[in-house]
Design a protein around this motif. Structure first.
Motif, PDB file in Angstrom:
ATOM      1  N   SER A  76      -7.186  -5.715 -10.561  1.00  0.00           N
ATOM      2  CA  SER A  76      -8.065  -5.701  -9.384  1.00  0.00           C
ATOM      3  C   SER A  76      -7.774  -6.900  -8.484  1.00  0.00           C
ATOM      4  CB  SER A  76      -9.539  -5.598  -9.770  1.00  0.00           C
ATOM      5  OG  SER A  76      -9.970  -6.800 -10.308  1.00  0.00           O
ATOM      6  N   TRP A  77      -7.402  -8.046  -9.068  1.00  0.00           N
ATOM      7  CA  TRP A  77      -6.995  -9.208  -8.252  1.00  0.00           C
ATOM      8  C   TRP A  77      -5.752  -8.853  -7.413  1.00  0.00           C
ATOM      9  CZ3 TRP A  77      -2.556 -12.550  -8.644  1.00  0.00           C
ATOM     10  CH2 TRP A  77      -2.640 -13.722  -7.872  1.00  0.00           C
ATOM     11  N   ALA A  78      -4.796  -8.228  -8.079  1.00  0.00           N
ATOM     12  CA  ALA A  78      -3.527  -7.900  -7.414  1.00  0.00           C
ATOM     13  C   ALA A  78      -3.737  -6.868  -6.297  1.00  0.00           C
ATOM     14  CB  ALA A  78      -2.524  -7.389  -8.436  1.00  0.00           C
ATOM     15  N   LEU A  79      -4.567  -5.877  -6.558  1.00  0.00           N
ATOM     16  CA  LEU A  79      -4.787  -4.839  -5.550  1.00  0.00           C
ATOM     17  C   LEU A  79      -5.523  -5.392  -4.334  1.00  0.00           C
ATOM     18  CD1 LEU A  79      -5.563  -1.723  -7.767  1.00  0.00           C
ATOM     19  CD2 LEU A  79      -3.417  -2.332  -6.619  1.00  0.00           C
ATOM     20  N   GLU A  80      -6.410  -6.336  -4.578  1.00  0.00           N
ATOM     21  CA  GLU A  80      -7.111  -6.984  -3.469  1.00  0.00           C
ATOM     22  C   GLU A  80      -6.118  -7.762  -2.591  1.00  0.00           C
ATOM     23  OE1 GLU A  80     -10.044  -6.542  -2.313  1.00  0.00           O
ATOM     24  OE2 GLU A  80      -9.756  -8.090  -0.768  1.00  0.00           O
ATOM     25  N   ILE A  81      -5.170  -8.421  -3.242  1.00  0.00           N
ATOM     26  CA  ILE A  81      -4.112  -9.123  -2.496  1.00  0.00           C
ATOM     27  C   ILE A  81      -3.328  -8.145  -1.634  1.00  0.00           C
ATOM     28  CG2 ILE A  81      -1.801 -10.123  -2.866  1.00  0.00           C
ATOM     29  CD1 ILE A  81      -3.154 -11.819  -5.056  1.00  0.00           C
ATOM     30  N   CYS A  82      -2.984  -7.018  -2.223  1.00  0.00           N
ATOM     31  CA  CYS A  82      -2.195  -6.021  -1.488  1.00  0.00           C
ATOM     32  C   CYS A  82      -2.950  -5.564  -0.244  1.00  0.00           C
ATOM     33  CB  CYS A  82      -1.864  -4.841  -2.392  1.00  0.00           C
ATOM     34  SG  CYS A  82      -0.740  -5.329  -3.704  1.00  0.00           S
ATOM     35  N   ARG A  83      -4.247  -5.312  -0.411  1.00  0.00           N
ATOM     36  CA  ARG A  83      -5.067  -4.887   0.727  1.00  0.00           C
ATOM     37  C   ARG A  83      -5.140  -5.972   1.793  1.00  0.00           C
ATOM     38  NH1 ARG A  83      -8.137  -2.050  -2.977  1.00  0.00           N
ATOM     39  NH2 ARG A  83      -9.308  -3.893  -3.631  1.00  0.00           N
ATOM     40  N   SER A  84      -5.340  -7.213   1.363  1.00  0.00           N
ATOM     41  CA  SER A  84      -5.557  -8.295   2.321  1.00  0.00           C
ATOM     42  C   SER A  84      -4.288  -8.741   3.028  1.00  0.00           C
ATOM     43  CB  SER A  84      -6.147  -9.527   1.630  1.00  0.00           C
ATOM     44  OG  SER A  84      -7.299  -9.180   0.933  1.00  0.00           O
ATOM     45  N   TYR A  85      -3.167  -8.743   2.301  1.00  0.00           N
ATOM     46  CA  TYR A  85      -1.976  -9.376   2.865  1.00  0.00           C
ATOM     47  C   TYR A  85      -0.812  -8.417   3.105  1.00  0.00           C
ATOM     48  CZ  TYR A  85      -4.626 -13.486   1.482  1.00  0.00           C
ATOM     49  OH  TYR A  85      -5.617 -14.428   1.339  1.00  0.00           O
ATOM     50  N   GLY A  86      -1.004  -7.135   2.817  1.00  0.00           N
ATOM     51  CA  GLY A  86       0.066  -6.190   3.118  1.00  0.00           C
ATOM     52  C   GLY A  86       1.206  -6.220   2.121  1.00  0.00           C
ATOM     53  N   TYR A  87       0.866  -6.094   0.848  1.00  0.00           N
ATOM     54  CA  TYR A  87       1.885  -6.018  -0.206  1.00  0.00           C
ATOM     55  C   TYR A  87       1.628  -4.763  -1.035  1.00  0.00           C
ATOM     56  CZ  TYR A  87       3.827 -10.698   0.514  1.00  0.00           C
ATOM     57  OH  TYR A  87       4.482 -11.793   1.031  1.00  0.00           O
ATOM     58  N   ARG A  88       2.627  -4.348  -1.814  1.00  0.00           N
ATOM     59  CA  ARG A  88       2.370  -3.367  -2.864  1.00  0.00           C
ATOM     60  C   ARG A  88       2.771  -4.009  -4.183  1.00  0.00           C
ATOM     61  NH1 ARG A  88       7.244  -0.879  -4.160  1.00  0.00           N
ATOM     62  NH2 ARG A  88       8.852  -1.428  -2.637  1.00  0.00           N
ATOM     63  N   VAL A  89       2.202  -3.513  -5.278  1.00  0.00           N
ATOM     64  CA  VAL A  89       2.438  -4.186  -6.560  1.00  0.00           C
ATOM     65  C   VAL A  89       2.808  -3.174  -7.640  1.00  0.00           C
ATOM     66  CG1 VAL A  89      -0.025  -4.138  -7.203  1.00  0.00           C
ATOM     67  CG2 VAL A  89       1.461  -5.858  -8.234  1.00  0.00           C
ATOM     68  N   ASP A 112       5.078  -5.258   2.286  1.00  0.00           N
ATOM     69  CA  ASP A 112       5.116  -3.989   2.994  1.00  0.00           C
ATOM     70  C   ASP A 112       5.221  -4.350   4.477  1.00  0.00           C
ATOM     71  OD1 ASP A 112       4.574  -1.597   4.177  1.00  0.00           O
ATOM     72  OD2 ASP A 112       2.928  -1.079   2.817  1.00  0.00           O
ATOM     73  N   THR A 113       6.445  -4.381   4.983  1.00  0.00           N
ATOM     74  CA  THR A 113       6.667  -4.995   6.298  1.00  0.00           C
ATOM     75  C   THR A 113       5.864  -4.342   7.420  1.00  0.00           C
ATOM     76  OG1 THR A 113       8.747  -3.841   6.158  1.00  0.00           O
ATOM     77  CG2 THR A 113       8.844  -6.230   6.092  1.00  0.00           C
ATOM     78  N   SER A 114       5.676  -3.024   7.344  1.00  0.00           N
ATOM     79  CA  SER A 114       4.943  -2.373   8.430  1.00  0.00           C
ATOM     80  C   SER A 114       3.480  -2.834   8.447  1.00  0.00           C
ATOM     81  CB  SER A 114       5.018  -0.859   8.276  1.00  0.00           C
ATOM     82  OG  SER A 114       4.518  -0.506   7.001  1.00  0.00           O
ATOM     83  N   ARG A 115       2.874  -2.874   7.235  1.00  0.00           N
ATOM     84  CA  ARG A 115       1.466  -3.271   7.169  1.00  0.00           C
ATOM     85  C   ARG A 115       1.290  -4.761   7.383  1.00  0.00           C
ATOM     86  NH1 ARG A 115      -0.507  -2.227   1.898  1.00  0.00           N
ATOM     87  NH2 ARG A 115      -2.488  -3.086   2.550  1.00  0.00           N
ATOM     88  N   CYS A 116       2.295  -5.536   6.953  1.00  0.00           N
ATOM     89  CA  CYS A 116       2.208  -6.983   7.065  1.00  0.00           C
ATOM     90  C   CYS A 116       2.059  -7.420   8.511  1.00  0.00           C
ATOM     91  CB  CYS A 116       3.477  -7.607   6.514  1.00  0.00           C
ATOM     92  SG  CYS A 116       3.152  -8.655   5.143  1.00  0.00           S
ATOM     93  N   SER A 117       2.843  -6.799   9.392  1.00  0.00           N
ATOM     94  CA  SER A 117       2.797  -7.242  10.782  1.00  0.00           C
ATOM     95  C   SER A 117       1.442  -6.894  11.400  1.00  0.00           C
ATOM     96  CB  SER A 117       3.939  -6.616  11.579  1.00  0.00           C
ATOM     97  OG  SER A 117       3.907  -5.226  11.420  1.00  0.00           O
ATOM     98  N   MET A 118       0.844  -5.771  10.927  1.00  0.00           N
ATOM     99  CA  MET A 118      -0.477  -5.413  11.431  1.00  0.00           C
ATOM    100  C   MET A 118      -1.547  -6.403  10.974  1.00  0.00           C
ATOM    101  SD  MET A 118      -0.404  -1.330  10.914  1.00  0.00           S
ATOM    102  CE  MET A 118      -2.100  -1.301  10.388  1.00  0.00           C
ATOM    103  N   LEU A 119      -1.344  -6.907   9.739  1.00  0.00           N
ATOM    104  CA  LEU A 119      -2.340  -7.818   9.173  1.00  0.00           C
ATOM    105  C   LEU A 119      -2.130  -9.269   9.607  1.00  0.00           C
ATOM    106  CD1 LEU A 119      -2.380  -6.413   5.552  1.00  0.00           C
ATOM    107  CD2 LEU A 119      -4.326  -6.406   7.101  1.00  0.00           C
ATOM    108  N   LEU A 120      -1.000  -9.502  10.270  1.00  0.00           N
ATOM    109  CA  LEU A 120      -0.665 -10.876  10.637  1.00  0.00           C
ATOM    110  C   LEU A 120      -1.805 -11.559  11.361  1.00  0.00           C
ATOM    111  CD1 LEU A 120       2.895 -11.622  12.045  1.00  0.00           C
ATOM    112  CD2 LEU A 120       1.615 -12.747  10.235  1.00  0.00           C
TER     113      LEU A 120
END
Ligand code: SAM
Length: 232
Positions: free
Chosen positions: A165-178, A205-213
């Motif tokens: 759950s820690w890792a998935l929260e990171i993915c949501r917040s910062y645009g990563y997949r795990v 996840d480069t596409s999502r990362c730029s959106m979350l920047l």
């Protein structure tokens, strides 16, 4: 092989598969992993960071070129940099790497620091990939004589569900997949217990990362101190 070797071998295999050019080892300790990584010559910049400067200072020369390497200039240049600093601080010199490794470090941080660390690693350093390993608490009942934590300095040990759950929260917040994996299987191989050391492999996840920047204007001021630098 001992568990620490299995964790380091996991990183080496990842490097062989993905051929990162810039690699940073966070919480590099006695430099064991860096000493292995330096022979993978796709890597052009290899950095290490730890809050324990005395162990780096004591071991730093183990990363100098061997006499034969001085005589034979390498095909690919390599720079090694070792820093004294904390993973909870934003350091511009380790931003934008291809790979950050974080082997058995997170469980040594206090919960507030873990949050800061996640923000610094994924929101600021933003490596293309990160490998994070940490003890798997679900496995502890299988360890002989282990009551409580595996090490006195551990601030917590996560179950697989907690790590997930820690890792998935990171993915949501910062645009990563795990992807979740690990090393050290119990012979009885009870699926639910998982690996002795759990590992999360994060990919940007480069596409999502730029959106979350975030448009935060970080002041790019160096905060770590350079303890050692060598160019091959
Ligand atoms: N990664 C190494 C390995 O695989 O053998 C060392 C793991 S050791 C259990 C944890 C390391 O994290 C120690 O060297 C410790 O000094 C370092 N460490 C603890 N807190 C840190 C922080 N805030 N920033 C950087 N390093 C830290």
């Amino acid at each position: 092989p001992p568990l620490y070797k299995q964790r380091h071998d996991f990183v080496i295999q990842f490097v062989k598969d993905h051929k990162p050019k810039k690699v940073v080892d966070l919480g590099c300790g006695d430099l064991k992993l860096l000493r292995k990584l330096r022979f993978h010559r796709e890597i052009q910049l290899l950095a290490g960071v730890d809050t324990n400067s005395s162990v780096i200072t004591k071991k730093k020369h183990s990363l100098s070129p061997l006499p034969t390497e001085y005589l034979q200039p390498p095909v690919h240049p390599l720079t090694v940099e070792l820093y004294h600093g904390s993973v909870t601080k934003r350091e511009p010199r380790i931003k934008g790497y291809d790979l950050a490794t974080c082997i058995e470090l997170v469980e040594h941080l206090h919960p507030a620091e873990v949050e800061k660390f996640a923000e610094v690693l994924f929101g600021y350093m933003a490596p293309s990939a990160a490998v994070i390993s940490t003890p798997n608490a679900d496995y502890n009942p299988l360890l002989p004589g282990c009551s409580g934590f595996r090490h006195l300095d551990h601030k917590f040990e996560w179950t697989q569900a907690e790590f997930c759950s820690w890792a998935l929260e990171i993915c949501r917040s910062y645009g990563y997949r795990v992807e979740f994996t690990g090393v050290g299987r119990h012979p009885s191989d009870e699926e639910s217990v998982g690996f002795c050391s759990q590992i999360g492999v994060f990919y940007k996840d480069t596409s999502r990362c730029s959106m979350l920047l975030r448009n935060e204007a970080y002041e790019d001021v160096p905060v770590y101190s350079l303890l050692y630098k060598v160019e091959y």
